[in-house]
Scaffold this active site. Structure first.
Site, short mmCIF file in Angstrom:
data_model
loop_
_atom_site.label_atom_id
_atom_site.label_comp_id
_atom_site.label_asym_id
_atom_site.label_seq_id
_atom_site.Cartn_x
_atom_site.Cartn_y
_atom_site.Cartn_z
N GLU A 241 0.91 -1.12 -0.06
CA GLU A 241 0.16 -0.03 0.05
C GLU A 241 1.05 1.24 0.14
O GLU A 241 0.58 2.27 -0.55
CB GLU A 241 -1.06 -0.05 1.38
N ASN A 365 1.49 10.22 7.38
CA ASN A 365 2.99 10.60 7.25
C ASN A 365 3.71 10.83 8.63
O ASN A 365 4.79 10.51 8.55
CB ASN A 365 2.96 11.75 6.40
N GLU A 366 3.00 10.95 9.51
CA GLU A 366 3.91 11.03 10.78
C GLU A 366 4.43 9.76 11.11
O GLU A 366 5.75 9.61 11.40
CB GLU A 366 3.25 11.82 12.00
C1 FAD Z 1 -9.75 8.11 2.73
C2 FAD Z 1 -9.39 7.26 3.64
C3 FAD Z 1 -9.65 5.95 3.47
C4 FAD Z 1 -9.20 4.91 4.54
N1 FAD Z 1 -9.31 3.64 4.05
C5 FAD Z 1 -9.22 2.56 4.91
C6 FAD Z 1 -9.59 1.20 4.60
O1 FAD Z 1 -9.88 1.03 3.30
N2 FAD Z 1 -9.13 0.12 5.50
C7 FAD Z 1 -8.77 0.60 6.89
O2 FAD Z 1 -8.51 -0.21 7.72
N3 FAD Z 1 -8.37 2.13 7.24
C8 FAD Z 1 -8.77 3.02 6.11
N4 FAD Z 1 -8.51 4.12 6.54
C9 FAD Z 1 -7.95 4.58 7.96
C10 FAD Z 1 -6.55 4.84 7.98
O3 FAD Z 1 -5.78 3.97 7.94
C11 FAD Z 1 -6.40 5.67 9.57
O4 FAD Z 1 -7.11 6.87 9.17
C12 FAD Z 1 -4.95 5.62 9.64
O5 FAD Z 1 -4.38 4.53 10.09
C13 FAD Z 1 -4.79 6.59 10.95
O6 FAD Z 1 -5.45 6.42 12.09
P1 FAD Z 1 -6.54 7.44 12.55
O7 FAD Z 1 -7.53 8.11 11.48
O8 FAD Z 1 -7.28 6.63 13.73
O9 FAD Z 1 -5.50 8.78 13.31
P2 FAD Z 1 -4.94 8.54 14.64
O10 FAD Z 1 -4.12 7.39 14.84
O11 FAD Z 1 -6.19 9.03 15.55
O12 FAD Z 1 -4.14 9.71 14.44
C14 FAD Z 1 -4.26 11.43 14.63
C15 FAD Z 1 -3.10 12.14 14.40
O13 FAD Z 1 -2.22 11.83 15.30
C16 FAD Z 1 -0.92 11.42 14.75
N5 FAD Z 1 -0.29 10.42 15.40
C17 FAD Z 1 -0.88 9.13 16.03
N6 FAD Z 1 0.05 8.49 16.49
C18 FAD Z 1 1.15 9.12 16.28
C19 FAD Z 1 2.51 8.69 16.81
N7 FAD Z 1 2.90 7.76 17.51
N8 FAD Z 1 3.39 9.93 16.47
C20 FAD Z 1 3.23 11.09 15.86
N9 FAD Z 1 2.02 11.24 15.46
C21 FAD Z 1 0.88 10.31 15.64
C22 FAD Z 1 -1.36 11.01 13.34
O14 FAD Z 1 -0.29 11.12 12.40
C23 FAD Z 1 -2.53 11.89 12.80
O15 FAD Z 1 -1.98 13.04 12.42
C24 FAD Z 1 -8.75 5.22 5.69
C25 FAD Z 1 -8.65 6.52 5.88
C26 FAD Z 1 -8.93 7.50 4.95
C27 FAD Z 1 -8.81 9.06 5.48
#
Ligand code: FAD
Lengths: 381, 329
Positions: A241, A365-366
């Site tokens: 991916e 990207n983080e």
């Molecule tokens: C359009 C779209 C399609 C998607 N499709 C799928 C899919 O098909 N299947 C699926 O399973 N998932 C899917 N996702 C989900 C995606 O994988 C998650 O959004 C992603 O892994 C981030 O998790 P979160 O959204 O819970 O953000 P969080 O983990 O809550 O993060 C929020 C913010 O905190 C930062 N952050 C978190 N942890 C850390 C760290 N350790 N260090 C620094 N910064 C940190 C993140 O970078 C982000 O900026 C999709 C997301 C989008 C937007």
């Protein structure tokens, strides 16, 4: 070292180009995130499959052409340059299939790949959960053994295209709770038996969905790899991916070329023109970098965490290019396809909104930057 | 298609790297400039004859064969006009049998003033200067020119204003444009090499310097800056390698590809320098630490043969003026 395509590569390019010129729909298909658009995209995929172009790198027996990595990149360049529709099959063909080739049984490959290539089965990915995003290993959805198979329980979310898709693949906990990476298992399941709640995205269409599993039965032969091995296998899917499988240079080259045409047509001022030139060359850099990577893969080298550098690069380039287009369009930038004055059927706005997800999905990207620092550069955890 | 270096190209680079490790350590860069450290050894492995035709004792290779070796000279911050001697001189001296023979044998260090370049780098370390005057190149023995040091931030790569009597020079028949393209790519390669050194040094420092009870490299703000440097280098280098191929084949896109290489390499290296200093903290701000040699080299090389802004404006013209560019056939 050279950048010269072989005669065979050039012939392949010419064939693909000619086929696309005769077959790409003149009118833009409706968004694949709507039911009607989803089915229109499925029909397009069937046409591609009929020409053996839906999965060119697969072996012939599954509907592919056994194309080399370079040929596959050529296919992608031509595909996106022709303005062909987005790939509604991408999660299956580009993400699950490479994992099936590495970890699936022969029976699983025979069962799932042909239908995937023909778009009879369109797949959705189900990793994320409400409380497990970046920290995927915190996932709590679970699978319990039940007479020859498993019953799935729990809650997945953000599953792209699951609103209309046929099958899903995802990770469920088969070991004790709280064990993080251990005790996870990779399942393949039909979505018909799962409760699917479509979620409307920024563009107003239900591009992803929430999935609720309430004891759905899955037979044992729908486990990919061994029970408990799920994390390692899922990481293979994730590296497809991030890396060159899901987001090959072709699509960014096509966007950069369209952006350049837009800048020329709009007499871009020097400041914007400078950014356009830079973006065009960044797409070029991604293309060249990918050719080199393809070579390393062909020579049997592992790309590993270096894929994270590509992921940050392509996702930020994509945002930059679309944002630039909106700036070039000025007041017309925010107009959607429905507006009479929209440029290019609203493609720039749609593309902009889509590009903004790039730095979030496939590992934010983080998270990628941390991976690069720790695993590529070797900085302490 | 095979966009990967051949075993020979990789072997040459690794030989150069070994030679530089042994004969051009940072202490030699710092204090040994005037002795041109490692030059004799590099001449011994034929570095200065790589691009000279075989009939003059050279290897008759292309820039693509030399580009990784040049990157190594940037990584080591090798003193002396190496890009000029390796990449520019063979093109400028084309047809001058005696000069090419001496060049291939590694007996002549050459520096140049071509294109819009005003100063001659390392003129005092060169045996021969090739200077354009009214668009025509002249070979001038260094002893026959008047050198005025234009002191700058880089204590090693020194810039000189050069005056000469056209009578003291010998008109040479080479191609200044070809030379300019080659030396620009060579300098871009050196910038990539210097950036790689700066990144490695910064990662090393961040892994050992401790604050708050932990290595500073464990802090995410530091990690992410270094990751961005790695990404910038990773995607600049292929543009440099491609430019070498384009120049060798004299492709219609050569001018554009050279500008793309120089602009991207310059930006990546400047980012590497800026981040390296930040990650080192105050110790990086001293003249005592060797880091300053690489910082200064980056500042100096990124301004050479057209700075980033100049090349960016070439690129803008090349891409936005008609006819529209093509990427592939
Ligand atoms: C359009 C779209 C399609 C998607 N499709 C799928 C899919 O098909 N299947 C699926 O399973 N998932 C899917 N996702 C989900 C995606 O994988 C998650 O959004 C992603 O892994 C981030 O998790 P979160 O959204 O819970 O953000 P969080 O983990 O809550 O993060 C929020 C913010 O905190 C930062 N952050 C978190 N942890 C850390 C760290 N350790 N260090 C620094 N910064 C940190 C993140 O970078 C982000 O900026 C999709 C997301 C989008 C937007």
């Amino acid at each position: 070292m050279d950048l010269d395509f072989t005669a065979a590569e050039q012939e392949f390019r010419a064939e693909v180009r000619e086929w696309l010129a005769g077959n790409v729909p003149r009118e833009r298909l409706p968004s694949m995130d709507t039911r009607a658009g989803f089915e229109a995209h499925r029909e397009w995929e069937r046409q591609l499959a009929h020409a053996r172009l839906s999965a060119v790198s697969w072996p012939r027996e599954y509907g592919g052409r056994a194309a080399s990595l370079i040929e596959w990149l050529v296919f992608e360049e031509e595909y996106w340059a022709a303005g062909a529709p987005g790939r509604v099959t991408q999660n299956g063909i580009l993400l699950l299939a490479p994992t099936l080739f590495s970890y699936g049984s022969a029976a699983q490959r025979d069962r799932f790949l042909p239908g995937m290539a023909r778009a009879d089965h369109i797949w959705a990915q189900a990793w994320s959960e409400p409380e497990a995003g970046s920290d995927l290993a915190a996932l709590t959805a679970r699978a319990e053994p039940a007479g020859g198979g498993w019953r799935l329980h729990g809650h997945k979310t953000w599953s792209s295209r699951a609103s209309h898709a046929d099958w899903g693949f995802g990770l469920f906990r088969t070991g004790p709770p709280g064990e993080r990476h251990r005790g996870l298992t990779y399942f393949l399941f039909p979505l018909a038996e799962v409760e699917v709640r479509p979620i409307t995205q920024l563009n107003g269409a239900p591009g992803f969905a929430e999935l609720r599993f309430d004891g759905v039965f899955v037979p044992g032969d729908q486990v990919l790899g061994e029970p408990g091995q799920g994390w390692r296998i899922a990481m293979a899917t994730a590296s497809s991916e991030r890396g060159l499988t899901l987001r090959s240079p072709g699509r960014f080259l096509a966007t950069a070329d369209r952006l350049l045409r837009l800048a020329r047509a709009n007499d871009a001022d020097p400041v914007l023109a400078d950014e356009v030139a830079r973006a065009w060359l960044d797409a070029e850099a991604y293309r060249l970098h990918t050719y080199a990577t393809a070579r390393r893969i062909a020579a049997g080298q592992e790309i590993g965490s270096a894929a994270s550098m590509g992921k940050v690069f392509w996702s930020e380039l994509d945002v930059r290019m679309h944002h630039l287009a909106l700036r070039l369009l000025g007041e017309r930038g925010p107009l959607s396809a429905a507006a009479p004055d929209a440029e290019d059927d609203g493609r720039w706005l749609d593309g902009f909104l889509f590009s903004l997800a790039g730095p979030i999905y496939a590992g934010t990207n983080e998270i990628q930057r941390t991976i690069i620092a720790e695993r590529v550069l070797g900085l302490p955890r | 298609m095979n966009f990967a270096f051949s075993d020979d190209q990789l072997a040459l680079a690794s030989t150069v790297r070994d030679v530089l490790r042994d004969h051009c350590p940072p202490s030699a860069v710092r204090t040994g400039r005037d002795r041109r450290p490692a030059w004799a050894e590099l001449a011994g492995i034929g570095l200065f004859g790589l691009l000279v035709p075989e009939e003059y004792g050279g290897l008759g290779l292309g820039l693509a064969d030399a580009v990784l070796a040049l990157e190594e000279t940037g990584r080591a911050a090798l003193p002396g006009p190496v890009a000029e001697t390796v990449a520019a001189a063979p093109a400028l001296l084309a047809g001058e049998d005696d000069l090419l023979t001496a060049l291939a044998a590694g007996r002549t260090a050459v520096s140049v003033r071509i294109g819009d370049q005003v100063y001659v780098p390392d003129a005092d370390l060169a045996d021969l200067l090739v200077l354009t005057d009214g668009g025509r190149p002249y070979a001038v023995p260094a002893a026959g020119a008047l050198l005025t040091l234009q002191a700058g931030v880089d204590p090693v790569r020194r810039l000189y204003a050069v005056a000469f009597e056209p009578r003291a020079g010998r008109p040479v028949g080479g191609d200044p444009l070809a030379a300019l393209r080659r030396v620009t790519v060579a300098v871009a390669a050196q910038l990539v090499g210097a950036a790689r050194h700066l990144l490695a040094t910064s990662v090393g420092h961040a892994g050992t310097r401790r604050q708050f009870g932990a290595p500073v490299g464990s802090f995410q703000a530091v990690k992410h800056q270094l990751a961005d440097v790695a990404i910038a280098i990773e995607f600049a280098a292929p543009l440099v390698y491609r430019a070498a191929l384009s120049v060798d084949a004299d492709l219609p896109t050569a001018a554009r590809d050279v500008s793309a290489a120089k602009a991207a390499a310059g930006e990546a290296a400047e980012r590497a320098a800026r981040t390296a200093l930040q990650v080192h903290g105050a110790i990086g701000y001293t003249a005592e630490l060797d880091l300053r040699l690489w910082l200064a080299r980056v500042w100096s090389l990124s301004a050479a043969y057209g700075g980033t802004a100049v090349h960016r404006s070439h690129l803008r013209e090349a891409l936005l003026a008609s006819p529209a560019p093509r990427r592939w056939p």
